[in-house]
Design an enzyme around this catalytic site. Sequence first.
Site, mmCIF file in Angstrom:
data_model
loop_
_atom_site.group_PDB
_atom_site.id
_atom_site.type_symbol
_atom_site.label_atom_id
_atom_site.label_comp_id
_atom_site.label_asym_id
_atom_site.label_seq_id
_atom_site.Cartn_x
_atom_site.Cartn_y
_atom_site.Cartn_z
ATOM 1 N N ASP A 66 69.161 15.667 36.392
ATOM 2 C CA ASP A 66 68.162 15.078 35.664
ATOM 3 C C ASP A 66 68.373 13.843 35.071
ATOM 4 O O ASP A 66 69.552 13.833 34.494
ATOM 5 C CB ASP A 66 67.226 15.998 35.104
ATOM 6 C CG ASP A 66 66.722 17.399 35.598
ATOM 7 O OD1 ASP A 66 66.576 17.091 36.938
ATOM 8 O OD2 ASP A 66 66.754 18.165 34.862
ATOM 9 N N VAL A 67 67.767 13.027 34.991
ATOM 10 C CA VAL A 67 67.866 11.672 34.367
ATOM 11 C C VAL A 67 68.078 11.874 32.742
ATOM 12 O O VAL A 67 68.883 11.452 32.406
ATOM 13 C CB VAL A 67 66.492 10.784 34.297
ATOM 14 C CG1 VAL A 67 66.681 9.474 33.423
ATOM 15 C CG2 VAL A 67 66.309 10.437 35.769
#
EC number: 5.4.99.25
Length: 345
Positions: free
Chosen positions: A39-40
Amino acid sequence: MSNYWLNIYKPRGISSAQLVSIVKKILGRTKIGHAGTLDVEAEGILPFAVGEATKLIHLLIDARKTYIFTVKFGMQTNSGDCAGKVIATKYCVPSQEEAYAVCSKFIGNVTQIPPAFSALKVNGVRAYKLAREEKKVELKPRNTTIYDLKCLNFDEKNATATYYTECSKGTYIRTLAEDLALSLQSLGFVIELRRTQVGIFKEENAIRIKSPDEITKNALEEKSIKIEAILDDILVLDATDSQAQQIKYGQKCLFNYEKDFRHLAKFAYREEFKGNTERSTTAYTLVREDASTGLTYKLPLEVEFGKMSIDLVWVRYKGTLLAIGSLNKSCFNSLRVFNLTQDFF
């Protein structure tokens, strides 16, 4: 060397796809892939495959992974991390003893419902796209395995706890954090997430990149890892000229494993998980000692009335990876064939 692995550390704040673009720009290559999206808001190990190594990505995706993550108690967000909106509050902070003791409940086989903000598809559409549009997302429960889970630190003042876990593929740490909090009669979400290991790739020797200007192509390639590195604990067969030719052209070929294997034995093993959920499995294992390296390889077998099969082996020709596949009795069936050398016949 044009076919290899890179042990890249993804920084927080950029997507896995953005990091791929950065590496492509540095190397000037288009055949690049990675094993396991982060995920970012997450950071950590993101193995990159270059060239023919992309054919082995599925092996790393299946590999065990380790994470360190911090849970904030008392609130729940729609994404399961700090990037989402708070959708519920329940200010009930567990005690230090409870935060440590809860770990044993989750070791073993567990069932998770993936977060709505995930890359899974619902009727052909990514779940996170539907979630961003505030549409209802229903995802099916998935089975996963937690091999280890322990609390590393508890901060009562800030209502947080930091955990370490080793888990199987398909494990969502955001879901694990929420389930931990619920088990402690609270709510929770992830505020920090770091992946520390994927298979053989560890964070202590990872390459940290944030932009294309930080490292040159030559410097990056100097840190490359040979394509065969992730196969070190998998049985290897050495092919003759005729066997290599058969494999190269997609044909089945025979190996005399009783002659090739210096040491062959079958024994049962049992794997147990401690906690409320226990799992024990019994299988057979092939043991082979490689005289050139002194290493012993252990491979799962299916043994039935003299029938032997090995789900995954790799074939080497003149010291170079030629193919991976399965071995059924003496017959090798290729799954992937590699173009690493022109040195044929």
